[in-house]
Design an enzyme around this catalytic site. Sequence first.
Site, mmCIF file in Angstrom:
data_model
loop_
_atom_site.group_PDB
_atom_site.id
_atom_site.type_symbol
_atom_site.label_atom_id
_atom_site.label_comp_id
_atom_site.label_asym_id
_atom_site.label_seq_id
_atom_site.Cartn_x
_atom_site.Cartn_y
_atom_site.Cartn_z
ATOM 1 N N ASP A 118 1.192 -6.896 4.631
ATOM 2 C CA ASP A 118 0.371 -7.146 6.001
ATOM 3 C C ASP A 118 1.205 -7.681 6.976
ATOM 4 O O ASP A 118 0.851 -7.523 8.050
ATOM 5 C CB ASP A 118 -0.661 -8.024 5.435
ATOM 6 C CG ASP A 118 -1.518 -7.799 4.442
ATOM 7 O OD1 ASP A 118 -1.973 -6.655 4.293
ATOM 8 O OD2 ASP A 118 -2.268 -8.496 3.581
ATOM 9 N N ASN A 151 2.210 2.197 1.325
ATOM 10 C CA ASN A 151 3.624 1.975 0.641
ATOM 11 C C ASN A 151 4.016 3.467 0.076
ATOM 12 O O ASN A 151 3.075 4.234 -0.010
ATOM 13 C CB ASN A 151 3.832 0.688 -0.422
ATOM 14 C CG ASN A 151 2.669 0.951 -1.505
ATOM 15 O OD1 ASN A 151 2.509 1.999 -1.991
ATOM 16 N ND2 ASN A 151 2.029 -0.246 -1.818
ATOM 17 N N PHE A 155 -12.025 -10.451 -8.729
ATOM 18 C CA PHE A 155 -12.116 -10.347 -7.112
ATOM 19 C C PHE A 155 -13.784 -10.453 -6.980
ATOM 20 O O PHE A 155 -14.311 -9.591 -7.358
ATOM 21 C CB PHE A 155 -11.700 -9.065 -6.709
ATOM 22 C CG PHE A 155 -11.678 -8.952 -5.182
ATOM 23 C CD1 PHE A 155 -11.148 -9.664 -4.271
ATOM 24 C CD2 PHE A 155 -12.753 -8.189 -4.712
ATOM 25 C CE1 PHE A 155 -11.353 -9.399 -3.117
ATOM 26 C CE2 PHE A 155 -12.849 -7.867 -3.283
ATOM 27 C CZ PHE A 155 -12.255 -8.687 -2.347
ATOM 28 N N GLN A 193 -8.062 0.045 -1.670
ATOM 29 C CA GLN A 193 -9.284 0.944 -2.050
ATOM 30 C C GLN A 193 -8.684 2.348 -2.466
ATOM 31 O O GLN A 193 -9.660 3.115 -2.952
ATOM 32 C CB GLN A 193 -10.047 0.976 -0.620
ATOM 33 C CG GLN A 193 -10.689 -0.102 -0.185
ATOM 34 C CD GLN A 193 -11.861 -0.336 -1.511
ATOM 35 O OE1 GLN A 193 -11.954 0.179 -2.454
ATOM 36 N NE2 GLN A 193 -13.082 -1.450 -1.076
ATOM 37 N N LEU A 196 8.781 1.135 2.043
ATOM 38 C CA LEU A 196 9.883 1.311 0.872
ATOM 39 C C LEU A 196 10.230 0.218 0.132
ATOM 40 O O LEU A 196 11.159 0.164 -0.616
ATOM 41 C CB LEU A 196 11.030 2.436 1.144
ATOM 42 C CG LEU A 196 10.571 3.595 1.955
ATOM 43 C CD1 LEU A 196 11.582 4.202 2.561
ATOM 44 C CD2 LEU A 196 9.503 4.500 1.059
#
Length: 310
Positions: free
Chosen positions: A243, A181, A102, A159, A210
């Site tokens: 998202d 989540n 990344f 994060q 979930l």
Amino acid sequence: MTFEGKFSDSLVVDQLDKLSVSFLVNDLEVRRGGCAGNISFGLGVLGLNPVLVGAVGEDFADYRSWLERHGVNCDHIHVSPTKHTARFVCTNDETMAQIASFYPGAMSESREIELKPIVDAEGDPAYVLIGPDDPEGMLRHTEECRQRGYKFVADPSQQLAFGDGDLIRQLIDGADILITNEYESHVIEKKTGWTSDDVQKRVRLQVTTLGADGVRIEGTDQELIEVPACKDVTPVEPTGVGDAFRAGFLAALGWELSLERAAQVGCVLAAYVVETVGPQEYTFTPAEFLDRLRGSYGDEAADEVGAHIK
């Protein structure tokens, strides 16, 4: 990228300190992504006009055009003169082992963005969603929301794995909505030392996705709401599903619908993403979306949402 073989066949365990390997890959897929881009795209597809805030490189021009064509306001994006837009590059082998990198790039410059000039230009925000970004930028934007009274959605997501308890506490405290989540909710409790009750005392609503079991919404003054996942989903690839849920959920709140209805809209939009490869590759007509909503949640849900979706 996909490597038709096994990485392990090219690795010599007692020579890893001298590692130098390359893999011939047989395909290359480049997908638009990023949490803010994915959420903004979903809001735009549903007919809202989200304002995207973030830091990018000069290589952003094509992506900007794509987002603007889908209803996203990109007028206030910070463009770095020296760094490329953040990107994630990965190669999978036939066993689904993955080697990935990344590159944050221009993302680190998000700490230079102030929200007030954007609000002065665009008007008061319904919500400021603060997603995973440069940690200093996340802290700055969270604190500015608290100081200026902007309602904010805490969405620390990836994060959480890197942040310590102090960072996480600052990103959550005072949020109107916390979205995670189920696994991330446990990470928050472990790293902050807070119990689930402690977390709920610091936010108005806690929304927990979930997976195939749907969504749970809790709050100190909110009766528990549990919404099942959308029916008849054929999963293909999960990137960007969370998202999409956020986009649908916030869209329905923007339409001033109930929390239950917001979760249902989020679940339907998430279903479209999990059934495609790439977080911004889905398409539907309003009629198709409403039919799917009706099939999972009933006529009343479809009628209420149908008054708003474009």
